[in-house]
Every structure is written in structure tokens, then in C-alpha cells.
Design an enzyme around this catalytic site. Structure first.
Site, mmCIF file in Angstrom:
data_model
loop_
_atom_site.group_PDB
_atom_site.id
_atom_site.type_symbol
_atom_site.label_atom_id
_atom_site.label_comp_id
_atom_site.label_asym_id
_atom_site.label_seq_id
_atom_site.Cartn_x
_atom_site.Cartn_y
_atom_site.Cartn_z
ATOM 1 N N CYS A 105 2.532 51.720 86.798
ATOM 2 C CA CYS A 105 1.802 52.790 86.095
ATOM 3 C C CYS A 105 0.731 52.193 85.189
ATOM 4 O O CYS A 105 0.965 51.194 84.516
ATOM 5 C CB CYS A 105 2.791 53.605 85.258
ATOM 6 S SG CYS A 105 2.022 54.980 84.372
ATOM 7 N N HIS B 6 3.457 59.269 79.291
ATOM 8 C CA HIS B 6 3.800 58.615 80.562
ATOM 9 C C HIS B 6 4.283 59.621 81.598
ATOM 10 O O HIS B 6 3.815 59.640 82.746
ATOM 11 C CB HIS B 6 4.882 57.546 80.352
ATOM 12 C CG HIS B 6 5.428 57.065 81.676
ATOM 13 N ND1 HIS B 6 4.746 56.172 82.481
ATOM 14 C CD2 HIS B 6 6.538 57.421 82.358
ATOM 15 C CE1 HIS B 6 5.424 55.981 83.602
ATOM 16 N NE2 HIS B 6 6.520 56.720 83.556
ATOM 17 N N CYS C 219 2.131 52.590 79.307
ATOM 18 C CA CYS C 219 2.537 51.424 80.108
ATOM 19 C C CYS C 219 1.614 50.230 79.904
ATOM 20 O O CYS C 219 2.014 49.087 80.105
ATOM 21 C CB CYS C 219 2.611 51.795 81.584
ATOM 22 S SG CYS C 219 3.968 52.943 81.893
ATOM 23 N N ASP D 68 1.330 82.981 81.707
ATOM 24 C CA ASP D 68 2.352 83.745 82.394
ATOM 25 C C ASP D 68 2.441 85.101 81.702
ATOM 26 O O ASP D 68 2.022 85.254 80.561
ATOM 27 C CB ASP D 68 3.697 83.006 82.334
ATOM 28 C CG ASP D 68 4.664 83.538 83.392
ATOM 29 O OD1 ASP D 68 5.784 83.030 83.481
ATOM 30 O OD2 ASP D 68 4.282 84.477 84.132
ATOM 31 N N CYS E 209 -0.837 54.051 82.736
ATOM 32 C CA CYS E 209 -1.099 54.998 81.647
ATOM 33 C C CYS E 209 -1.173 54.246 80.321
ATOM 34 O O CYS E 209 -0.807 53.064 80.233
ATOM 35 C CB CYS E 209 0.004 56.057 81.596
ATOM 36 S SG CYS E 209 1.506 55.542 80.746
HETATM 37 C C1 LIG Z 1 11.873 77.087 85.833
HETATM 38 N N1 LIG Z 1 11.935 77.998 86.943
HETATM 39 C C2 LIG Z 1 11.158 79.083 86.970
HETATM 40 N N2 LIG Z 1 10.175 79.342 86.075
HETATM 41 C C3 LIG Z 1 9.674 80.539 86.443
HETATM 42 C C4 LIG Z 1 8.670 81.296 85.835
HETATM 43 C C5 LIG Z 1 7.957 80.764 84.612
HETATM 44 C C6 LIG Z 1 6.978 79.707 85.062
HETATM 45 N N3 LIG Z 1 6.506 78.924 83.922
HETATM 46 C C7 LIG Z 1 5.461 79.626 83.237
HETATM 47 C C8 LIG Z 1 5.278 79.194 81.831
HETATM 48 C C9 LIG Z 1 4.034 79.307 81.335
HETATM 49 C C10 LIG Z 1 3.798 78.924 80.032
HETATM 50 C C11 LIG Z 1 4.817 78.461 79.237
HETATM 51 C C12 LIG Z 1 6.102 78.364 79.758
HETATM 52 C C13 LIG Z 1 6.347 78.734 81.082
HETATM 53 C C14 LIG Z 1 8.377 82.576 86.393
HETATM 54 N N4 LIG Z 1 7.412 83.358 85.797
HETATM 55 C C15 LIG Z 1 7.203 84.605 86.282
HETATM 56 N N5 LIG Z 1 6.301 85.415 85.701
HETATM 57 N N6 LIG Z 1 7.875 85.098 87.376
HETATM 58 C C16 LIG Z 1 8.790 84.358 88.038
HETATM 59 O O1 LIG Z 1 9.390 84.844 89.021
HETATM 60 C C17 LIG Z 1 9.082 83.026 87.540
HETATM 61 C C18 LIG Z 1 10.051 82.226 88.163
HETATM 62 C C19 LIG Z 1 10.357 80.989 87.590
HETATM 63 N N7 LIG Z 1 11.272 80.051 87.907
HETATM 64 ZN ZN LIG Z 2 3.042 54.996 82.347
#
Ligand SMILES: CNc1nc2c(CCNCc3ccccc3)c3nc(N)[nH]c(=O)c3cc2[nH]1
Ligand SMILES: [Zn+2]
Length: 370
Positions: A304, A335, A309, A92, A306
Site C-alpha cells: 500500500c 489506510h 503506510c 440516503d 497510502c
Molecule cells: C448495511 N446494509 C445495508 N445498508 C442499507 C441501506 C443504507 C445504506 N447506507 C446509506 C447511508 C448513507 C449515509 C450515512 C449512512 C448510511 C439502505 N438504505 C435504504 N434507503 N434502503 C435500503 O433498502 C437499504 C439497505 C441497506 N442494507
Molecule cells: Zn496503507
């Protein structure tokens, strides 16, 4: 290299079967992607992740930029080598994490000024900086730098934020060089306003990204509103490119997203709730610490197969949580991840065999959704 093949679209919904090919391997869609924020899917080894069927994992620009910092990962030869994961990685862009983790941040046209949530030091991330960091991480699929607006918020706020995110996306596209090893996805914003969602989708599609994320959802809105905005938005997205719904991961959200044409989703939920003893089963969620399971020597989920389980009972896993043994978190994580990955495999099979909606109905009835 990057290729998306649309293999089949359901007759009675927008559900579709696809395959993504990257330099680090193939990804069958629809897919659920486990989140590995700080270069690890918490408590899991790479071999265990492969064992449960994980085809791709996520990691994060914001977290890795702060710790250990990009120079260490660069010296390690990139994130794949650093964490010894040789399958695809998606990162991200850091925007979402800045807004959800650090306070007193300031958004300008240039980028976002914020204080590190670790030591409060002043930091700055711009679209160009986010692309540079993801380039050093070496992930296969990278995200444009965007603002995920809060919910609820005014039409005017979303209009300004969405248009700035469009300008940031253009800057990311111009700045992104390493196109054959890394694929850049655009992120469609627009909040819960269909007129703004349409503008964002059309302008992002005109920029011709290799794939598109639907951002700005799963931010606290009711599931019906999310589904309505999602259903509206996917109609403006090219059929020939992957659609990634960000931050979605409980079973019902995944079924609803697939039904509306989503190919990829990620969420911290299954791993996060596993660490506090909440376990997903075909008959709904259970809190394994509950005294109810003190002498229950059956598996977490009788359907499950896994590792957890097949080898351990509810009573044993409850004991581990009660005495705070790390193995408890590990077994519950194995799990929960297996449960969702296996559910997505069954979803793919049901699309292939033209019975997706029936499978969804069966699953909902047993899980207790309807
Ligand atoms: C939980 N709801 C939610 N998450 C969103 C995220 C993060 C998605 N998770 C990515 C991630 C990758 C590695 C580690 C941790 C998280 C978003 N990311 C971006 N760039 N833009 C969004 O609009 C956007 C909207 C979201 N809504
Ligand atoms: Zn399991």
C-alpha cells in the site's frame, strides 16, 4: 445536471465501466462511496478524503434532520458549504436509519412515526418530508423514501412492504421538483423473493428514475443468497442507468457486486472497523492491537502507498491504539479507505483491460478468501 455514460461491459461477466457527471463533478464507476453519516466521514478532513481519491461521499437525511436540524444547514447554504465538501454528495432517504436506529416506530401508508434515538421525542417522516429534507441538504443524488424490510421475513410481509414502497416512490417522484440540481434514484425492494423483486424492478423502471438502488440486501442474509438475488435483479435494470447496491463494502462483497453489474456501493464497515483497530491488507484483515505487532516496524501493508503506510509502522499504530490516541483511528481510517478506493480503481482498470475475473481471482487468493 446528471449524466451516466456506460463506457464498457465485460465479456465474461456483467461488470461494467461507467462515468457519472453531476454539477459537483464526475464519478468513475464502479465506485465505493465512503459514508459520512453526520456530515463528516469520521476522523477525516475533506482534503484528506480528496487525497486518498474519494470522488463522492454519503450523508444522511435521518441524522441531519435530528441534528443539527435542517434550518441550520439551510442557513449555511446547504450541506456542501456546511461541511466544505465541493464534490458530489449522495444522501440516503432516512428510511433505513429509522428502522435500524429508533425503536417503537409505526409504519403507516402516510409515512413512519418514530421516536428520536437521541431524546425519544415523537417524530414523523413521509416520502414528501424526506424529499424536502434532501432538497434543503442540496445533495446531488437523493434517494426515494423506502422501507428496507428486515430479514428473514414472510413473503406476505415483503409483498405488502414492497408495494407500499412503490406507492411511496411514486409520491417522491411527484413531489421532487429540483430536478436539474438533484437527481432522484428509485430503490428496488422485494426481500429475498425473486417474484417480488421482479415486480418491484419492473414497476420502478416504469417510473423512469435517473438511476436505481438495490435495497433490502446486506441485512444479515448469507452472501450466496445476496449474490443470487442481486444477479437476478440487475437483469431487470436498464443498462443505461446507474445501479447502486446499498450497504455493501467489504472487499469480497464489492467484487461480487461489480461482477453482477453493480456500479455504486457504500458501507460504514471500513471506517467503523478502522476505529477499533481492524485494518484491511492484501493478505486479509489484521487486528493492529495484537501483541504480535509490538516490535513490527514494517508498514500496515507492504503493497500500500497510502499516507499511513508511507510514514508509520505497525508498532507505532499499535501503540497509538493501546494508549487510546486519536491519531491511531485517523491513520487506520486513512489506510482502510485508501485500500478500498484503490481496489475499486484497480477493478476499473481490470474492466478496461478485460481482465476483471483474473484480478478478482488473484485478489481473493492473496486476501485468503479462496
Ligand atoms: C448495511 N446494509 C445495508 N445498508 C442499507 C441501506 C443504507 C445504506 N447506507 C446509506 C447511508 C448513507 C449515509 C450515512 C449512512 C448510511 C439502505 N438504505 C435504504 N434507503 N434502503 C435500503 O433498502 C437499504 C439497505 C441497506 N442494507
Ligand atoms: Zn496503507
Amino acid at each position: 445536471m446528471f449524466k451516466f455514460e456506460l463506457l464498457k461491459t465485460a465479456k465474461d461477466s456483467k461488470a461494467r465501466l461507467g462515468k457519472i457527471t453531476t454539477n459537483h463533478g464526475e464519478i468513475e464507476t464502479p465506485i465505493f462511496m465512503p459514508v459520512g453519516t453526520r456530515a463528516t466521514v469520521k476522523t477525516m478532513t475533506p482534503d484528506e478524503l480528496k487525497e486518498i481519491g474519494s470522488q463522492i461521499i454519503l450523508s444522511n437525511t435521518y441524522h441531519l434532520f435530528l441534528r443539527p436540524g435542517t434550518e441550520i444547514i439551510e442557513k449555511a447554504g446547504g450541506l456542501h458549504k456546511f461541511m466544505n465538501w465541493d464534490k458530489p454528495i449522495l444522501t440516503d432517504s432516512g428510511g433505513f436509519q429509522v428502522f435500524s436506529l429508533s425503536d417503537n416506530r409505526k409504519i403507516t401508508e402516510e409515512g413512519v412515526h418514530f421516536r428520536s434515538h437521541i431524546d425519544g421525542s415523537k417524530m414523523f417522516i413521509s416520502p414528501e418530508k424526506s424529499i424536502d429534507i434532501q432538497n434543503i441538504l442540496g445533495s446531488d443524488i437523493i434517494m426515494a423514501f423506502d422501507e428496507c424490510a428486515p430479514y428473514p421475513v414472510s413473503h406476505e410481509y415483503i409483498d405488502n412492504s414492497m408495494r407500499r414502497t412503490l406507492r411511496w416512490a411514486e409520491r417522491c417522484k411527484v413531489h421532487h421538483k429540483n430536478t436539474d440540481n438533484q437527481t432522484l434514484f428509485g430503490i428496488i425492494q422485494g426481500g429475498m423473493y425473486k417474484d417480488l423483486r421482479e415486480i418491484s424492478a419492473r414497476e420502478m423502471v416504469d417510473m423512469d428514475f435517473k438511476g436505481y438502488s438495490i435495497g433490502g440486501l446486506s441485512v444479515g442474509e448469507p452472501i450466496d443468497l445476496m449474490n443470487d438475488i442481486l444477479d437476478f435483479t440487475t437483469d431487470f435494470m436498464p443498462e443505461s442507468k446507474p445501479r447502486y447496491l446499498m450497504g455493501v463494502g467489504s472487499p469480497d462483497y464489492l467484487f461480487e457486486a461489480v461482477e453482477r453489474g453493480v456500479d455504486m456501493a457504500d458501507c460504514v464497515l471500513p471506517t467503523r472497523i478502522a476505529r477499533n483497530g481492524t485494518v484491511l491488507t492484501h493478505n486479509g484483515k489484521i487486528a493492529i492491537k495484537n501483541a504480535l505487532y509490538k516490535e513490527d516496524f514494517s508498514a500496515l501493508d507492504k503493497e500500500c502507498d497510502c499516507y499511513t503506510c508511507r510514514n508509520f509502522s505497525k508498532a507505532y499504530i499499535r501503540h497509538l491504539f493501546n494508549v487510546d490516541e486519536i491519531l491511531g483511528m485517523r491513520l487506520a481510517t486513512i489506510h482502510n479507505l485508501y485500500f478500498l478506493l484503490d481496489m475499486m480503481k484497480n477493478i476499473r482498470e481490470s474492466i478496461r483491460g478485460d481482465y476483471f475475473l483474473e484480478y478478482k481471482d488473484d485478489f481473493y487468493k492473496k486476501y485468503g478468501y479462496k
